[in-house]
Structure formats: C-alpha cells, structure tokens
Design an enzyme around this catalytic site. Sequence first.
Site, short mmCIF file in Angstrom:
data_model
loop_
_atom_site.label_atom_id
_atom_site.label_comp_id
_atom_site.label_asym_id
_atom_site.label_seq_id
_atom_site.Cartn_x
_atom_site.Cartn_y
_atom_site.Cartn_z
N THR A 105 0.45 8.56 13.87
CA THR A 105 1.18 8.71 15.13
C THR A 105 0.20 8.98 16.27
OG1 THR A 105 1.43 11.10 14.88
CG2 THR A 105 3.14 9.70 13.87
N GLU A 159 0.39 3.99 10.64
CA GLU A 159 -1.08 4.12 10.60
C GLU A 159 -1.56 5.27 11.50
OE1 GLU A 159 -1.92 2.38 8.31
OE2 GLU A 159 -0.78 0.53 8.35
N GLU A 201 5.22 8.94 1.78
CA GLU A 201 6.32 9.37 0.91
C GLU A 201 7.51 9.80 1.74
OE1 GLU A 201 3.49 10.86 -2.78
OE2 GLU A 201 4.81 12.30 -1.81
N PHE A 209 0.86 -1.18 0.00
CA PHE A 209 0.00 0.00 0.00
C PHE A 209 0.90 1.23 0.00
CE2 PHE A 209 -2.73 3.14 2.21
CZ PHE A 209 -3.96 2.95 1.57
N LEU A 226 12.77 -8.04 34.17
CA LEU A 226 13.76 -9.00 33.71
C LEU A 226 15.19 -8.50 33.87
CD1 LEU A 226 11.20 -10.37 32.42
CD2 LEU A 226 12.74 -11.11 30.59
N TRP A 276 8.80 3.60 3.25
CA TRP A 276 8.38 2.83 4.42
C TRP A 276 7.18 1.94 4.08
CZ3 TRP A 276 12.25 2.86 7.45
CH2 TRP A 276 13.00 4.02 7.67
#
Length: 386
Positions: free
Chosen positions: A367, A365, A135, A131, A340, A164
Amino acid sequence: MTPVDLLDLDSLLDDEERQIRSVVRRLVDDRVRPHVADWYERGHVPARELAREFGRLGLLGMHLTGYGCAGSTAVAYGLACLELEAGDSGVRSLVSVQGSLAMYAIWRYGSEEQKQRWLPPMATGEAIGCFGLTEPDHGSDPASMATRARRDGDDWLLHGGKMWITNAPVADVAVIWARAEEGVRGFAVPLDSPGVSVREIRRKMSLRASLTGEIALDDVRLPADALLPGAAGLKAPLSCLTEARHGIVWGALGAARDCLETTLAYAGTRTQFGRPLAGFQLTQAKLADMAVEWQKGFLLALHLGRLADAGKLRPEQVSVGKLNNVREALAIARQCRTILGANGVSGEYPIMRHANNLESVLTYEGTSEIHQLVIGQRLTGLNAFA
C-alpha cells in the site's frame, strides 16, 4: 511519440526499446482494446488464450534469462508493462504475476529440476503461475502469515490459505509461502494436488478483467523436491515483490496515458458555450498539470529501469517509484473523469475503468502507507512499522 510527450522522452530510449514498445502497443491495440470493456463488464478475461499470445511474443518472464525467456532489459520490460496497462491494469497483472512473481521466484530460488519443469511452459503461456503470499488476515504484514509447513517423513504438509491471488483460478502452479520450523519457506505447488482448492473471487469493482482467487490448503502433501531450496526467510518473497513493483512503476503510467489521450481527444471535440472544452483556461490548466506529472513519472520509471539494468536498484528506490507513479496515475484518472463529465463514468470511455483498476494497484504489492514507511525508514534510520 504520444500527444502527452512534452519533453521528447522518446529520445531517451534506444531503437530496440522503441521497437519492443511498438510491438506490444500493436498487440494491445489488436487484441485487448476491442474487447476489454466487455471483459471488464462481464468480470471475465480469456486468460489462457491471452497468456499463449503473450508467450508467443516473449512477454512472459521477458526480463529473465534462459529456460525460454527473452532476457530483455528492465527498461524494455517496463515499457511492455506500460503498453499492457494502457490496455488494462488487469491484463498487465496477468503478465506481471506470471513473470515477475511466479516465474521469478522459481528462476531465482528454485532447483534446476524445478526451473526445467516449470519455466519453459510458463514462458510460452502453456502453464500459468500465481504467487501465494497474501492471506485473508495478513496482507501488509506477511511476517504474521498463518499458513504452516511441517515435515512428515521425506514429505511436507502445507495447511492454511491465501487470498487475493491473481491468476489463481486458471493457474497450474502456485508459489506458496509458508512458515516452517526454520522460518518462511517457498514451495512450488501444482494446483491439482490433493487438498488444494481454489475459489474465484467475484463481485469485484476493480480489476474485473483479471482472474483473482482464494487458495485453500488442507494438509497438502508435497514431495521434498517441491521446496524452493534457495528461498529461506521473508527476504525471499519480499525480493519477488520488489521485482514486481518495478513493472507497476511503469504500468501505472500506461493507464494514466490512456486517460490523458482519451481526454485530450474528447476535450478537443466536445463543444460547450460555443467552443471546445480544450479552449477553456480551467481545462488547459488541468491538462497541463496532468501532462507534467506524467512526464515526471516517466523520467522516474526510466531512471529506476536504468539502475536495475546496471544492477544498482535498491528496494526503497522502487518504493519511491511505486508510491509516486500509482498515486499520480490515480489522480490523473480522477481529474480526466471531471473533464469528461457524465461521460467519464460511461463504459464507452476507459476513464472510470482505469480509475477503478488503479484503486487496486494502489493497494497491491504494498500500500502507499507501506511504501511511505519504507522511504521513511531510509530517511531516518528508524523502523516505524510496529
């Protein structure tokens, strides 16, 4: 039921939803978990092989109807995304971009010929899609896109670039959005077309088990039937993003759950000062807070899924889910890392991998800031984007 399910959330699902979740969980346990740490370290994933396996299970475009798609509910699709991202965000991204962006755009806005050509092989994983909206210089502001489409006789010429783009290095077709005289239009672009070049983006520190690329379009000549006839204006690609964000609302919970379950097991067996880490008050406080946030996130995702299945889901509601669940999932991953200790940064455990991945999920999708503005506009009636 998982160890973090304090509220018996399974009781809110029906038998079919639980069955779909179990099938996807088994697939992830068998096919993803044994290999994903190595994929992440090498920065490579067998995307085509995985796509075919996901296709055989009906996961690609599973919430779409017809053309070989499974026609599942939004909730079932969300649960599948949750289980996939419990394996790795990059693996879920492969499925999300294929089904909720590339396939959805063709399914909703394409011609019947385009649907017949692309959707059946995409549903089986024999063809992979991507998709192309973002840009190099235009991410959060797609209205400023520089990619142009102009008519040349009966054909179209596309010129510009996209950046991306998940799946691009292995994709067969890209849904490319470009600005034409009449506004933003979408095109189904075979990536073997003359003038198209794809460069894989390497040296990522996040989503390393996902293939990401840059697409260059050098006066790519397309026939008239490459145009998605139903897609006119920026609302078309934005509707596709809304579709994909719903999967992210669920998916982020999978990464958070995997971190929590790993941390609970670790804290129960790791001994310091003569007792397990889980026996310390500060550790239990952290675990309790994280588990509560996970429950809330699941209830939010489920509510949005039920709204989607009823045809009542609005874009700003998806923004609430994406903003909250990804933000809280990232906070959970970071907090689990503290329990951890040094092992939290080791590739022997999934915590840091999930945390690094969620840094990207926080951005793509839309920020967090973009979703805050979407919600703010809904609350105040005022547009603060400009």
